[in-house]
Design an enzyme around this catalytic site. Structure first.
Site, mmCIF file in Angstrom:
data_model
loop_
_atom_site.group_PDB
_atom_site.id
_atom_site.type_symbol
_atom_site.label_atom_id
_atom_site.label_comp_id
_atom_site.label_asym_id
_atom_site.label_seq_id
_atom_site.Cartn_x
_atom_site.Cartn_y
_atom_site.Cartn_z
ATOM 1 N N HIS A 234 20.580 90.079 22.857
ATOM 2 C CA HIS A 234 20.351 88.725 22.356
ATOM 3 C C HIS A 234 21.214 87.698 23.069
ATOM 4 C CE1 HIS A 234 19.363 90.831 18.278
ATOM 5 N NE2 HIS A 234 18.379 90.955 19.132
ATOM 6 N N LYS B 61 31.319 84.853 22.969
ATOM 7 C CA LYS B 61 31.651 85.738 21.844
ATOM 8 C C LYS B 61 32.843 86.612 22.203
ATOM 9 C CE LYS B 61 26.727 86.079 20.889
ATOM 10 N NZ LYS B 61 25.516 86.890 21.148
ATOM 11 N N TYR C 297 32.337 89.698 15.190
ATOM 12 C CA TYR C 297 32.518 88.894 16.391
ATOM 13 C C TYR C 297 32.644 87.408 16.118
ATOM 14 C CZ TYR C 297 27.378 89.008 15.961
ATOM 15 O OH TYR C 297 26.083 88.963 15.501
ATOM 16 N N ASP D 89 13.317 92.774 17.653
ATOM 17 C CA ASP D 89 13.835 93.355 18.904
ATOM 18 C C ASP D 89 12.787 94.200 19.606
ATOM 19 O OD1 ASP D 89 16.118 92.022 18.422
ATOM 20 O OD2 ASP D 89 17.364 93.772 17.987
HETATM 21 C C1 LIG Z 1 22.857 86.020 14.408
HETATM 22 C C2 LIG Z 1 22.676 85.381 13.057
HETATM 23 C C3 LIG Z 1 21.699 85.805 12.186
HETATM 24 N N1 LIG Z 1 21.567 85.193 10.970
HETATM 25 C C4 LIG Z 1 20.536 85.695 10.063
HETATM 26 C C5 LIG Z 1 19.142 85.681 10.644
HETATM 27 C C6 LIG Z 1 18.469 86.885 10.031
HETATM 28 O O1 LIG Z 1 17.857 86.547 8.805
HETATM 29 C C7 LIG Z 1 19.614 87.856 9.751
HETATM 30 C C8 LIG Z 1 19.699 88.973 10.751
HETATM 31 O O2 LIG Z 1 19.709 88.381 12.040
HETATM 32 P P1 LIG Z 1 19.448 89.285 13.325
HETATM 33 O O3 LIG Z 1 18.398 90.296 13.046
HETATM 34 O O4 LIG Z 1 19.256 88.344 14.491
HETATM 35 O O5 LIG Z 1 20.862 90.011 13.469
HETATM 36 P P2 LIG Z 1 21.312 90.881 14.750
HETATM 37 O O6 LIG Z 1 20.171 91.683 15.264
HETATM 38 O O7 LIG Z 1 22.556 91.575 14.369
HETATM 39 O O8 LIG Z 1 21.650 89.761 15.828
HETATM 40 C C9 LIG Z 1 22.891 89.710 16.490
HETATM 41 O O9 LIG Z 1 22.893 90.808 17.335
HETATM 42 C C10 LIG Z 1 23.474 90.724 18.621
HETATM 43 C C11 LIG Z 1 24.283 91.971 18.840
HETATM 44 C C12 LIG Z 1 24.233 89.506 18.938
HETATM 45 O O10 LIG Z 1 25.102 89.494 19.820
HETATM 46 C C13 LIG Z 1 23.861 88.256 18.277
HETATM 47 O O11 LIG Z 1 25.037 87.559 17.886
HETATM 48 C C14 LIG Z 1 22.963 88.349 17.130
HETATM 49 O O12 LIG Z 1 21.701 87.989 17.622
HETATM 50 O O13 LIG Z 1 20.816 87.072 9.801
HETATM 51 C C15 LIG Z 1 22.382 84.160 10.568
HETATM 52 O O14 LIG Z 1 22.223 83.622 9.460
HETATM 53 N N2 LIG Z 1 23.352 83.721 11.422
HETATM 54 C C16 LIG Z 1 23.550 84.298 12.659
HETATM 55 O O15 LIG Z 1 24.464 83.865 13.390
#
Ligand SMILES: Cc1cn([C@H]2C[C@H](O)[C@@H](COP(=O)(O)OP(=O)(O)O[C@H]3O[C@H](C)C(=O)[C@H](O)[C@H]3O)O2)c(=O)[nH]c1=O
Length: 181
Positions: free
Chosen positions: A62, A72, A132, A170
């Site tokens: 991401h 980060k 992070y 993803d």
């Molecule tokens: C990233 C983020 C997400 N969210 C909410 C949005 C979704 O409803 C839920 C899960 O989000 P997501 O599926 O994008 O989470 P990850 O797959 O862990 O995403 C992260 O994974 C990789 C490893 C990264 O480096 C990024 O910082 C980030 O994209 O949290 C938020 O409210 N705030 C945030 O900053």
């Protein structure tokens, strides 16, 4: 803290000083002045994130685009992950190159991931708690990514393919070629 260069320009491996005694350990997980003095890195972090994953989960790759790109500092608080970054800055000498490193609750290493990098990690332990710092806020409209099994990057997530667990989002990320030509 030790700061080590990685093969990718502007990406650093941070090795905090760990104080051990009969009770356990103590470490400063972030110290702005020391980091700046040692490395010249002086990002202004505004948001801390945390995710908990079970074995086999791959989150990423991401990044946030344009002016909302995030620097980060990432680490595993609990468990063991393979952290992976890819340099997505077209003007960088390490454009499209990847670097991966084990971050876990034993080595307590951290990775400094500059703006313009794609980031992801796989959970190799039964559970991981991943934390992070970000130097810009979450902007859903500027989220982007590269699919975990991109053929050009050929990342080894150190997991059997059948064990890998991905979010629907993803699963549908573009390849590097689709995103960057
Ligand atoms: C990233 C983020 C997400 N969210 C909410 C949005 C979704 O409803 C839920 C899960 O989000 P997501 O599926 O994008 O989470 P990850 O797959 O862990 O995403 C992260 O994974 C990789 C490893 C990264 O480096 C990024 O910082 C980030 O994209 O949290 C938020 O409210 N705030 C945030 O900053």
């Amino acid at each position: 803290m030790q700061v080590e260069e990685t093969p990718l320009k502007d990406c650093y491996l941070l090795k905090p000083k760990i104080f051990r005694d009969e009770r356990g350990i103590f470490l400063e997980t972030y110290q702005r002045r020391q980091l700046a003095e040692i490395s010249g890195i002086d990002a202004e972090f505004v948001q801390d994130n945390q995710s908990v994953s079970k074995y086999g989960v791959v989150r990423g790759l991401h990044y946030q685009t344009g002016e909302f790109a995030q620097t980060k500092i990432v680490r595993a608080i609990y468990g063991r992950v393979l952290d992976v970054v890819v340099d997505l800055r077209p003007d960088s000498p390490t454009f499209k190159q990847t670097y991966s490193v084990i971050l876990d609750d034993e080595n307590l290493y951290q990775l400094y991931v500059p703006k313009g990098f794609g980031h992801g990690f796989s959970t190799l332990s039964e559970k991981s708690v991943f934390a992070y710092k970000c130097d810009d806020y979450y902007r859903p409209g500027s989220e982007a990514g590269i699919i975990y099994n991109d053929p050009e990057l050929a990342i080894d997530w150190q997991l059997p393919e059948n064990d890998i667990i991905l979010s629907e989002k993803d699963r549908n990320l573009p390849t590097l070629k689709q995103a960057f030509g």
